[in-house]
Write an enzyme that holds these catalytic residues in place. Structure first.
Site, mmCIF file in Angstrom:
data_model
loop_
_atom_site.group_PDB
_atom_site.id
_atom_site.type_symbol
_atom_site.label_atom_id
_atom_site.label_comp_id
_atom_site.label_asym_id
_atom_site.label_seq_id
_atom_site.Cartn_x
_atom_site.Cartn_y
_atom_site.Cartn_z
ATOM 1 C CG HIS A 142 -3.208 -1.127 -2.817
ATOM 2 N ND1 HIS A 142 -3.604 0.134 -2.605
ATOM 3 C CD2 HIS A 142 -3.249 -1.775 -1.435
ATOM 4 C CE1 HIS A 142 -3.707 0.254 -1.166
ATOM 5 N NE2 HIS A 142 -3.382 -0.951 -0.639
ATOM 6 C CD GLU A 162 -4.684 2.834 -5.001
ATOM 7 O OE1 GLU A 162 -4.909 3.963 -5.111
ATOM 8 O OE2 GLU A 162 -3.926 2.182 -4.424
ATOM 9 C CG ASN A 168 -3.191 4.056 1.201
ATOM 10 O OD1 ASN A 168 -4.208 4.292 2.066
ATOM 11 N ND2 ASN A 168 -2.547 2.994 1.489
ATOM 12 C CB SER A 211 -0.955 -0.040 1.200
ATOM 13 O OG SER A 211 -0.240 -0.093 2.371
#
Length: 285
Positions: free
Chosen positions: A141, A153, A192, A120
């Site tokens: 991800h 992702e 994130n 991540s």
């Protein structure tokens, strides 16, 4: 394009087990491996329980549940990934550990096999540097829990080629996911990169006495229509993981926006002293 029939998942924690379950449900043969046999046993039992629950709700037939389990092999032997057409790594979020694993995978897997990481925060390029196949190393991800969350992702490293991105995107879609492509190997990718500063600002609001964590969570849920507030979400994802991601961001960018608040470090330190590493914000009143 490589025909993918067998997927290896390395790491039997909540993410790795969830990805393995999702892949088996999607019709792939799956090899789930972890050096810790108790982790494999817990993961397999969790998958069985979820299958039984789905049968009880009428979402699966007993035969479909059995077919999913039959497609899943658990093993403590990393060498068993040799049969895989695609590998997804989901071990601890530690750059050195991932590089060491990818070095091993590079030697075990056929030359054409793509090696994907579920990291991540760690740069894909750094992980790929441990291999001789940087063009075939990619970020994949998933979000927690992988069986439910719809997004994946797909993240390019510096050398990741178009064929690898296309293959990974197609695989994610075959698992029923919506994909987004992260075109540059930037810390935190998309989600994130947006989420972590929100966590930091929420903690700072509490540190400054502006509001309680409960009121911050309520404000975000009702004012922004988020399903969970920032403190609830940190507790769900794991406060240790959150701190690690913040530290990676700060180390990579030296941007003070990403400096982890001291109260988060204190919270985690208190949890470790209490022998529970992942104590969260709502464990303390």
């Amino acid at each position: 394009m490589t025909q993918i029939r067998t997927i290896a998942v390395v790491g039997a924690g909540s993410m790795g087990g969830g990805i393995a379950h999702l892949a088996a449900q999607s019709g792939f043969s799956v090899v789930l491996t972890d050096t810790l046999e108790p982790a494999l046993e817990r993961s397999l039992e969790r998958i069985r329980q979820l299958q039984e629950k789905a049968v009880g709700k009428g979402k699966l037939t007993p035969a479909e549940a059995e077919e999913t389990l039959a497609r899943l092999t658990v093993t403590p032997r990393l060498e068993d990934v040799r049969s895989a057409d695609f590998v997804i790594e989901a071990i601890i979020e530690d750059e050195g550990a991932k590089q060491a694993l990818f070095r091993q995978l590079d030697g075990l897997c056929r030359p054409e096999v793509v090696l994907a990481t579920n990291t991540s925060s760690i740069p894909i390029t750094s992980i790929a540097a441990a291999t001789t196949r940087a063009k075939q190393v990619v970020g994949m991800h998933f979000f927690n829990p992988p069986q439910v969350m719809r997004l994946v992702e797909v993240v390019r490293g510096y050398e990741t080629d178009d064929a690898t991105v296309a293959l990974t995107t197609d695989l994610a879609k075959r698992m029923g996911k919506t994909t987004v492509e992260v075109k540059r190997d930037t810390p935190g990718f998309i989600v994130n990169r947006i989420l972590v500063p929100q966590f930091i600002e929420a903690i700072r609001l509490v540190e400054e006495g502006v509001a309680s964590k409960e009121d911050v969570d309520t404000a975000v849920k009702l004012g922004l229509n988020y399903p969970m507030g920032p403190f609830e979400l940190q507790d769900f994802a794991g406060v240790d993981i959150g701190l690690h991601v913040m530290d990676v961001f700060f180390q990579e960018t030296k941007d003070p926006r990403y400096a982890a608040p001291q109260s988060l470090r204190a919270l985690i330190r208190a949890g470790r002293l209490g022998k529970k590493v992942n104590k969260g914000w709502y464990d303390y009143e």
